[in-house]
Design a protein around this motif. Structure first.
Motif: not given
Length: 325
Positions: A60-66, A99-110, A181-182, A210-213
């Protein structure tokens, strides 16, 4: 959009994924991950979206931001339906929804420095590199990081610090709505409290919604104004936080709340723990009628044949034929 209109309005949002192919090449039944979700969110408020893993809240959260294209339904932001806009028409609006994602390290480009990670949304919106870098340094200070560390890489930060970078990136374009998202589930408990307090402070200072999942109901209680409980792709109860936590009406909500530990050992021993039997049904083959009836301790014949719709009960909306105790 008038001052009384919701900032975000979601109506009958549905997401159906094609079934997986078997070894013989036959495709399985389609999976309805989200099934007719509807809610409103006012400016400056937080809606907590809770439920077991696999209930469809992250989808649902991912659909909200397309990030995912809805199968059907609508998402209206500031009075404008954004669910069917082209990517070109959607780009100017993306600055207002982040959007803020669940796993911070996997969502940031290393491979990118923190300066580039935070400033990327600004560069996409047409900012100059120098102005974007200055803004990135300001945002690092805002979220509690040392601006002098702007040229470090994400792996040089702890999990909590990396999530602060993710929050700073989401704030780069001064959005009105953030889908979280978590955002604390991958962090230690002590760090979770710091991130939750940070997000609350930012909401107050910046006027964010916020939509806080999350699946942690104690965290959701801390940050939310309203709470929506999802089960197998559907919202089964939604209402003001204090009403839902003090007097849950849906049997599933009551079971979830009974699993939240109490800080008082004596009260923890006295209270009733509701244990649900079995596992959630597969979204590829949901049961008829109320999808919760195979696990519900108060299910009756009507629940097995007729799907309950969200209706008003005890000052909130509940999808149950027999709400209450």
């Amino acid at each position: 959009m008038t001052t009384t209109d919701p900032l975000l309005s979601v109506r009958d949002l549905t997401m159906t994924f094609p079934g997986k192919r078997s070894a013989t090449g036959r495709r399985g039944a389609p999976v309805r991950a989200v099934d007719g979700v509807s809610f409103d969110l006012a400016a400056g408020q937080t809606l907590g979206l809770v439920g077991e893993s696999g209930c469809g809240k992250s989808t649902t959260g991912r659909m909200l931001v397309r990030l995912l294209e809805p199968t059907s339904g609508s998402v209206t932001f500031e009075g404008k339906d954004i669910s069917r806009l082209s990517q070109g028409a959607l780009r100017p609006l993306r600055r207002n929804i982040q959007m803020v994602f669940q796993d911070p390290h996997s969502s940031l480009n290393p491979r990118q420095t923190v300066a580039r990670v935070i400033s990327d949304p600004l560069l996409v919106q047409g900012w100059s590199a120098a102005d974007a870098r200055r803004r990135a340094a300001e945002l690092m200070d805002l979220v509690g990081l040392i601006p002098e560390h702007i040229d470090r890489y994400p792996h040089e930060f702890s999990g909590g610090q990396a999530q602060r970078i993710g929050i700073a990136r989401s704030l780069a374009t001064s959005p009105r709505l953030v889908i979280a998202d978590e955002p604390v589930s991958a962090l230690d408990v002590s760090v979770q409290a710091q991130i939750v307090n940070l997000m609350e402070r930012l909401r107050t200072e910046l006027g964010l919604a916020y939509v806080f999942i999350a699946h942690d109901l104690s965290v959701v209680k801390r940050v939310s104004d309203r709470v929506a409980v999802m089960y197998l792709g559907r919202i089964v109860e939604i209402g003001a936080k204090h009403l839902l936590y003090e007097n849950p009406q849906h049997p599933y909500t009551r079971a979830l709340l009974s699993a939240v530990p109490l800080p008082d050992p004596a009260a923890e021993r006295r209270r009733e723990r509701i244990v649900l039997l079995g596992d959630p049904p597969s979204p590829a083959a949901p049961p008829p009628g109320c999808t919760f009836h195979p696990r519900c301790p108060k299910a009756q014949q009507l629940c097995r044949t007729q799907r309950p719709l969200l209706q008003l009960a005890a000052s909130r909306e509940v999808a149950c034929h027999f709400p209450g105790d």
